[in-house]
Write a protein that holds these residues in place. Structure first.
Motif, short mmCIF file in Angstrom:
data_model
loop_
_atom_site.label_atom_id
_atom_site.label_comp_id
_atom_site.label_asym_id
_atom_site.label_seq_id
_atom_site.Cartn_x
_atom_site.Cartn_y
_atom_site.Cartn_z
N LYS A 147 0.75 -1.15 -0.10
CA LYS A 147 -0.11 -0.04 -0.15
C LYS A 147 1.01 1.42 0.04
O LYS A 147 2.01 1.28 0.74
N PRO A 148 0.34 2.31 -0.64
CA PRO A 148 1.22 3.37 -0.65
C PRO A 148 1.24 3.96 0.94
O PRO A 148 0.27 4.02 1.77
N VAL A 149 2.49 4.53 1.49
CA VAL A 149 2.49 5.11 2.57
C VAL A 149 3.08 6.55 2.56
O VAL A 149 4.13 6.96 1.54
N ILE A 150 2.13 7.48 2.95
CA ILE A 150 2.34 8.89 2.67
C ILE A 150 2.47 9.66 4.10
O ILE A 150 2.03 9.02 5.19
N GLY A 151 2.90 10.82 4.19
CA GLY A 151 3.05 11.74 5.27
C GLY A 151 1.85 12.49 5.54
O GLY A 151 1.00 12.54 4.61
N PRO A 152 1.34 13.25 6.45
CA PRO A 152 0.26 13.99 6.67
C PRO A 152 0.11 14.98 5.72
O PRO A 152 -0.84 15.38 5.35
N ASP A 153 1.33 15.59 4.94
CA ASP A 153 1.00 16.57 4.00
C ASP A 153 0.53 16.27 2.80
O ASP A 153 -0.44 16.67 2.25
N VAL A 154 1.11 14.90 2.31
CA VAL A 154 0.48 14.44 1.27
C VAL A 154 -0.86 13.92 1.48
O VAL A 154 -1.89 14.08 0.49
N ALA A 155 -1.15 13.49 2.61
CA ALA A 155 -2.55 13.00 2.75
C ALA A 155 -3.63 13.97 2.85
O ALA A 155 -4.57 13.91 2.16
N ALA A 156 -3.16 15.31 3.39
CA ALA A 156 -4.00 16.44 3.33
C ALA A 156 -4.21 16.84 1.67
O ALA A 156 -5.31 17.21 1.33
N GLU A 157 -3.19 16.59 1.05
CA GLU A 157 -3.32 17.06 -0.35
C GLU A 157 -4.19 16.15 -1.12
O GLU A 157 -5.28 16.49 -2.10
N ARG A 158 -4.30 14.84 -0.83
CA ARG A 158 -5.26 14.04 -1.42
C ARG A 158 -6.68 14.13 -0.99
O ARG A 158 -7.59 13.88 -1.93
N VAL A 184 7.48 10.95 13.15
CA VAL A 184 7.82 11.10 14.44
C VAL A 184 9.16 10.34 14.67
O VAL A 184 9.88 9.86 13.73
N GLU A 185 9.62 10.54 15.94
CA GLU A 185 10.96 9.84 16.47
C GLU A 185 10.82 8.10 16.38
O GLU A 185 9.87 7.91 17.19
N PRO A 186 11.56 7.66 15.62
CA PRO A 186 11.30 5.99 15.36
C PRO A 186 11.22 5.39 17.06
O PRO A 186 10.49 4.29 17.39
N ALA A 187 12.21 5.75 17.90
CA ALA A 187 12.25 5.19 19.23
C ALA A 187 11.19 5.54 20.18
O ALA A 187 10.87 4.95 21.25
N PHE A 188 10.17 6.68 19.61
CA PHE A 188 9.13 7.02 20.70
C PHE A 188 7.94 7.41 19.44
O PHE A 188 7.52 8.72 19.63
N ALA A 189 7.39 6.34 19.14
CA ALA A 189 6.59 6.77 17.90
C ALA A 189 4.94 6.79 18.10
O ALA A 189 4.08 7.26 17.41
N ALA A 244 -2.89 12.80 17.27
CA ALA A 244 -2.70 12.26 15.86
C ALA A 244 -3.97 12.98 14.96
O ALA A 244 -3.66 13.54 14.00
N VAL A 245 -5.04 12.96 15.73
CA VAL A 245 -6.28 13.70 14.84
C VAL A 245 -5.83 15.19 14.64
O VAL A 245 -6.16 15.73 13.78
N LEU A 246 -5.18 16.01 15.69
CA LEU A 246 -4.84 17.19 15.71
C LEU A 246 -3.81 17.34 14.42
O LEU A 246 -3.97 18.45 13.68
N VAL A 247 -2.88 16.71 14.53
CA VAL A 247 -1.71 16.62 13.21
C VAL A 247 -2.39 16.64 11.93
O VAL A 247 -2.22 17.69 10.95
N LEU A 248 -3.14 15.63 11.73
CA LEU A 248 -4.10 15.47 10.43
C LEU A 248 -5.20 16.59 10.24
O LEU A 248 -5.15 17.09 9.00
N ALA A 249 -6.00 16.94 11.24
CA ALA A 249 -6.86 18.03 11.25
C ALA A 249 -6.06 19.61 10.68
O ALA A 249 -6.57 20.26 9.76
N TYR A 250 -4.91 19.65 11.12
CA TYR A 250 -4.19 20.82 10.94
C TYR A 250 -3.86 20.88 9.56
O TYR A 250 -3.79 21.89 8.76
N GLU A 251 -3.15 19.85 9.11
CA GLU A 251 -2.62 19.57 7.71
C GLU A 251 -3.75 19.75 6.80
O GLU A 251 -3.84 20.14 5.79
#
Length: 264
Positions: free
Chosen positions: A100-111, A149-154, A161-168
Protein backbone atom coordinates in the motif's frame (compact mmCIF):
# COMPACT_ATOMS: atom_id res chain seq x y z
CA UNK A 1 -3.92 28.46 23.44
CA UNK A 2 -6.98 30.41 24.50
CA UNK A 3 -8.89 32.61 22.09
CA UNK A 4 -12.23 31.07 21.11
CA UNK A 5 -14.54 33.79 19.79
CA UNK A 6 -18.06 32.73 20.78
CA UNK A 7 -19.53 35.40 18.50
CA UNK A 8 -18.30 33.50 15.44
CA UNK A 9 -20.47 30.84 13.84
CA UNK A 10 -18.93 27.44 13.02
CA UNK A 11 -18.93 26.76 9.28
CA UNK A 12 -19.81 23.18 8.34
CA UNK A 13 -17.65 22.78 5.25
CA UNK A 14 -17.17 19.42 3.51
CA UNK A 15 -14.35 17.79 5.48
CA UNK A 16 -12.90 14.31 6.06
CA UNK A 17 -14.65 12.00 8.53
CA UNK A 18 -12.57 11.08 11.56
CA UNK A 19 -13.16 7.44 12.45
CA UNK A 20 -12.06 6.13 15.84
CA UNK A 21 -12.00 2.34 15.92
CA UNK A 22 -12.97 0.88 19.31
CA UNK A 23 -11.84 3.89 21.38
CA UNK A 24 -11.45 2.97 25.02
CA UNK A 25 -11.46 6.25 26.94
CA UNK A 26 -14.15 8.90 26.77
CA UNK A 27 -11.51 11.53 27.50
CA UNK A 28 -9.70 10.63 24.28
CA UNK A 29 -12.89 10.85 22.25
CA UNK A 30 -13.60 14.29 23.69
CA UNK A 31 -10.04 15.48 23.12
CA UNK A 32 -10.22 14.26 19.52
CA UNK A 33 -13.50 16.14 19.05
CA UNK A 34 -11.85 19.28 20.39
CA UNK A 35 -8.91 18.87 18.00
CA UNK A 36 -11.34 18.44 15.11
CA UNK A 37 -13.27 21.57 16.08
CA UNK A 38 -10.03 23.57 16.27
CA UNK A 39 -9.48 23.04 12.55
CA UNK A 40 -13.03 22.95 11.24
CA UNK A 41 -13.72 19.19 11.12
CA UNK A 42 -17.05 17.96 12.49
CA UNK A 43 -17.82 14.42 11.19
CA UNK A 44 -16.73 12.10 14.05
CA UNK A 45 -17.54 8.40 13.76
CA UNK A 46 -17.03 5.81 16.51
CA UNK A 47 -16.76 2.09 15.87
CA UNK A 48 -17.87 0.04 18.87
CA UNK A 49 -16.66 2.39 21.64
CA UNK A 50 -15.76 0.38 24.74
CA UNK A 51 -17.85 2.43 27.19
CA UNK A 52 -20.76 3.02 24.84
CA UNK A 53 -22.25 6.30 23.74
CA UNK A 54 -23.07 8.97 24.85
CA UNK A 55 -20.17 9.40 27.25
CA UNK A 56 -20.06 12.13 29.90
CA UNK A 57 -16.27 12.08 30.08
CA UNK A 58 -16.06 12.66 26.35
CA UNK A 59 -18.40 15.63 26.62
CA UNK A 60 -16.31 17.15 29.41
CA UNK A 61 -13.03 16.66 27.54
CA UNK A 62 -14.46 18.15 24.34
CA UNK A 63 -14.21 21.62 25.91
CA UNK A 64 -17.41 23.00 24.35
CA UNK A 65 -16.91 21.32 20.95
CA UNK A 66 -20.55 20.33 21.31
CA UNK A 67 -21.26 20.77 17.60
CA UNK A 68 -18.93 17.79 17.03
CA UNK A 69 -20.13 15.69 19.96
CA UNK A 70 -23.79 16.20 19.04
CA UNK A 71 -23.15 14.83 15.54
CA UNK A 72 -21.21 11.72 16.55
CA UNK A 73 -22.28 8.60 14.69
CA UNK A 74 -21.76 5.18 16.27
CA UNK A 75 -21.31 1.99 14.24
CA UNK A 76 -20.99 -1.66 15.17
CA UNK A 77 -18.38 -2.40 12.51
CA UNK A 78 -15.75 -0.53 10.56
CA UNK A 79 -17.33 -1.63 7.29
CA UNK A 80 -20.52 0.20 8.24
CA UNK A 81 -18.59 3.32 9.25
CA UNK A 82 -16.87 3.70 5.87
CA UNK A 83 -19.63 2.55 3.54
CA UNK A 84 -20.25 6.04 2.10
CA UNK A 85 -16.55 6.94 1.75
CA UNK A 86 -14.66 6.64 -1.53
CA UNK A 87 -11.25 7.41 -0.02
CA UNK A 88 -10.08 5.94 3.27
CA UNK A 89 -6.67 6.57 4.85
CA UNK A 90 -5.38 4.54 7.81
CA UNK A 91 -2.99 6.01 10.36
CA UNK A 92 -0.29 3.83 11.83
CA UNK A 93 3.28 4.11 13.12
CA UNK A 94 4.08 0.43 12.48
CA UNK A 95 5.27 -1.29 9.34
CA UNK A 96 2.38 -3.46 8.15
CA UNK A 97 4.27 -5.16 5.28
CA UNK A 98 1.43 -4.41 2.90
CA UNK A 99 1.61 -3.34 -0.71
CA UNK A 100 0.00 0.00 0.00
CA UNK A 101 1.17 3.57 -0.52
CA UNK A 102 2.69 5.07 2.62
CA UNK A 103 2.34 8.84 2.76
CA UNK A 104 3.00 11.64 5.21
CA UNK A 105 0.38 13.99 6.65
CA UNK A 106 1.08 16.72 4.09
CA UNK A 107 0.52 14.41 1.11
CA UNK A 108 -2.51 12.92 2.87
CA UNK A 109 -4.02 16.39 3.22
CA UNK A 110 -3.45 17.09 -0.47
CA UNK A 111 -5.18 13.85 -1.47
CA UNK A 112 -8.07 14.46 0.89
CA UNK A 113 -8.50 18.04 -0.27
CA UNK A 114 -8.52 17.08 -3.96
CA UNK A 115 -10.91 14.18 -3.36
CA UNK A 116 -13.40 16.16 -1.29
CA UNK A 117 -13.04 19.15 -3.60
CA UNK A 118 -14.26 16.89 -6.41
CA UNK A 119 -17.45 16.22 -4.47
CA UNK A 120 -16.45 12.84 -3.00
CA UNK A 121 -16.33 11.72 0.62
CA UNK A 122 -13.23 10.65 2.53
CA UNK A 123 -12.20 9.57 6.00
CA UNK A 124 -9.21 8.87 8.21
CA UNK A 125 -8.96 5.81 10.47
CA UNK A 126 -7.44 5.95 13.96
CA UNK A 127 -6.95 2.83 16.04
CA UNK A 128 -7.23 1.82 19.66
CA UNK A 129 -5.21 3.52 22.36
CA UNK A 130 -3.25 0.38 23.25
CA UNK A 131 -2.47 -1.22 19.90
CA UNK A 132 -3.90 0.85 17.09
CA UNK A 133 -5.50 -0.70 14.01
CA UNK A 134 -5.42 -4.37 13.09
CA UNK A 135 -3.93 -5.47 9.79
CA UNK A 136 -7.41 -6.32 8.56
CA UNK A 137 -8.58 -2.78 9.30
CA UNK A 138 -5.57 -1.23 7.58
CA UNK A 139 -6.15 -3.54 4.60
CA UNK A 140 -9.46 -1.90 3.69
CA UNK A 141 -7.82 1.52 3.37
CA UNK A 142 -6.51 3.10 0.19
CA UNK A 143 -3.23 4.25 1.74
CA UNK A 144 -1.33 4.37 5.02
CA UNK A 145 -0.59 7.68 6.70
CA UNK A 146 2.34 7.84 9.05
CA UNK A 147 3.73 10.87 10.86
CA UNK A 148 7.43 11.85 10.87
CA UNK A 149 7.84 10.93 14.53
CA UNK A 150 10.94 9.78 16.38
CA UNK A 151 11.17 6.01 15.67
CA UNK A 152 12.28 5.31 19.24
CA UNK A 153 9.10 6.93 20.58
CA UNK A 154 6.52 6.75 17.81
CA UNK A 155 3.28 6.27 19.74
CA UNK A 156 0.94 9.27 19.78
CA UNK A 157 -2.19 9.86 21.78
CA UNK A 158 -5.25 9.61 19.52
CA UNK A 159 -6.15 13.26 19.96
CA UNK A 160 -2.59 14.30 19.10
CA UNK A 161 -2.69 12.31 15.87
CA UNK A 162 -6.11 13.72 15.01
CA UNK A 163 -4.80 17.24 15.66
CA UNK A 164 -1.86 16.81 13.26
CA UNK A 165 -4.04 15.47 10.44
CA UNK A 166 -6.75 18.07 11.06
CA UNK A 167 -4.16 20.86 10.95
CA UNK A 168 -2.66 19.57 7.70
CA UNK A 169 -6.14 19.27 6.20
CA UNK A 170 -7.02 22.87 6.99
CA UNK A 171 -3.62 24.16 5.87
CA UNK A 172 -4.13 22.65 2.42
CA UNK A 173 -7.91 22.91 1.99
CA UNK A 174 -8.11 26.54 3.12
CA UNK A 175 -4.78 27.75 1.77
CA UNK A 176 -4.79 31.51 1.42
CA UNK A 177 -7.43 32.08 4.09
CA UNK A 178 -6.33 34.85 6.47
CA UNK A 179 -5.31 33.98 10.01
CA UNK A 180 -8.04 34.42 12.65
CA UNK A 181 -6.40 37.54 14.06
CA UNK A 182 -5.06 40.32 11.87
CA UNK A 183 -1.69 41.97 12.22
CA UNK A 184 -1.99 45.47 13.65
CA UNK A 185 1.01 47.61 12.79
CA UNK A 186 -0.66 50.85 13.80
CA UNK A 187 -0.69 54.14 11.91
CA UNK A 188 2.71 54.80 10.31
CA UNK A 189 4.54 57.64 12.03
CA UNK A 190 4.60 60.83 9.92
CA UNK A 191 8.08 61.89 8.91
CA UNK A 192 7.92 65.09 10.94
CA UNK A 193 7.23 63.06 14.10
CA UNK A 194 10.32 60.94 13.49
CA UNK A 195 12.39 64.07 12.88
CA UNK A 196 11.00 65.63 16.05
CA UNK A 197 11.87 62.52 18.07
CA UNK A 198 15.48 62.52 16.90
CA UNK A 199 15.85 66.26 17.47
CA UNK A 200 14.41 65.89 20.99
CA UNK A 201 16.83 63.03 21.65
CA UNK A 202 19.74 65.09 20.34
CA UNK A 203 18.90 67.99 22.64
CA UNK A 204 18.64 65.64 25.62
CA UNK A 205 22.00 64.14 24.72
CA UNK A 206 23.46 67.64 24.53
CA UNK A 207 22.36 68.30 28.11
CA UNK A 208 23.76 64.95 29.21
CA UNK A 209 27.16 65.74 27.67
CA UNK A 210 26.97 62.82 25.26
CA UNK A 211 28.67 64.59 22.35
CA UNK A 212 32.25 64.91 23.55
CA UNK A 213 33.38 67.06 20.64
CA UNK A 214 31.08 69.39 18.64
CA UNK A 215 32.36 68.21 15.27
CA UNK A 216 31.07 64.66 15.97
CA UNK A 217 27.48 65.77 16.56
CA UNK A 218 26.27 66.26 12.93
CA UNK A 219 27.43 62.82 11.81
CA UNK A 220 25.99 61.08 14.84
CA UNK A 221 22.66 62.90 14.41
CA UNK A 222 22.55 61.82 10.77
CA UNK A 223 23.09 58.22 11.87
CA UNK A 224 20.28 58.47 14.41
CA UNK A 225 17.92 59.90 11.80
CA UNK A 226 18.75 56.96 9.53
CA UNK A 227 18.34 54.42 12.32
CA UNK A 228 14.91 55.67 13.37
CA UNK A 229 13.71 55.98 9.77
CA UNK A 230 14.74 52.38 9.11
CA UNK A 231 12.98 51.11 12.25
CA UNK A 232 9.51 51.73 10.83
CA UNK A 233 7.90 52.95 14.05
CA UNK A 234 4.19 53.69 14.13
CA UNK A 235 2.78 56.94 15.50
CA UNK A 236 2.03 55.52 18.95
CA UNK A 237 5.54 54.11 19.28
CA UNK A 238 7.05 57.51 18.44
CA UNK A 239 4.86 59.20 21.06
CA UNK A 240 5.94 56.61 23.61
CA UNK A 241 9.63 57.09 22.81
CA UNK A 242 9.29 60.87 23.05
CA UNK A 243 7.74 60.41 26.48
CA UNK A 244 10.63 58.14 27.51
CA UNK A 245 13.23 60.67 26.33
CA UNK A 246 11.42 63.48 28.16
CA UNK A 247 11.24 61.46 31.39
CA UNK A 248 14.94 60.61 31.28
CA UNK A 249 15.79 64.20 30.50
CA UNK A 250 13.80 65.44 33.51
CA UNK A 251 15.48 62.86 35.72
CA UNK A 252 18.89 64.03 34.52
CA UNK A 253 17.99 67.67 35.25
CA UNK A 254 16.85 66.81 38.78
CA UNK A 255 20.09 64.92 39.40
CA UNK A 256 22.22 67.82 38.08
CA UNK A 257 20.56 71.10 39.16
CA UNK A 258 23.83 73.02 38.96
CA UNK A 259 24.25 72.23 35.29
CA UNK A 260 20.62 73.25 34.63
CA UNK A 261 21.10 76.55 36.47
CA UNK A 262 24.34 77.23 34.63
CA UNK A 263 22.52 76.70 31.31
CA UNK A 264 19.86 79.18 32.38
Amino acid sequence: MAGTDTSKEFIFRPTPAIILVEPQLGENIGAAARAMANFGLWDLRLVNPRDGWPNERALAAAAKATHVIERVQVFDTLAEAVTDLTLVLATTARNREMYKPVIGPDVAAERLSAHIGAGEKAGILFGRERWGLTNEEVAISDAIVTLPVEPAFASLNIAQAVLVLAYEWRRVALAGMPLPIAEDLGEPAPRDQLIGLVEQLGEALDRAGFFKTPDKRPGMMDNMHAMFAKAGFNAQEVRTLRGVVAALDRRHERANPARTQKKD
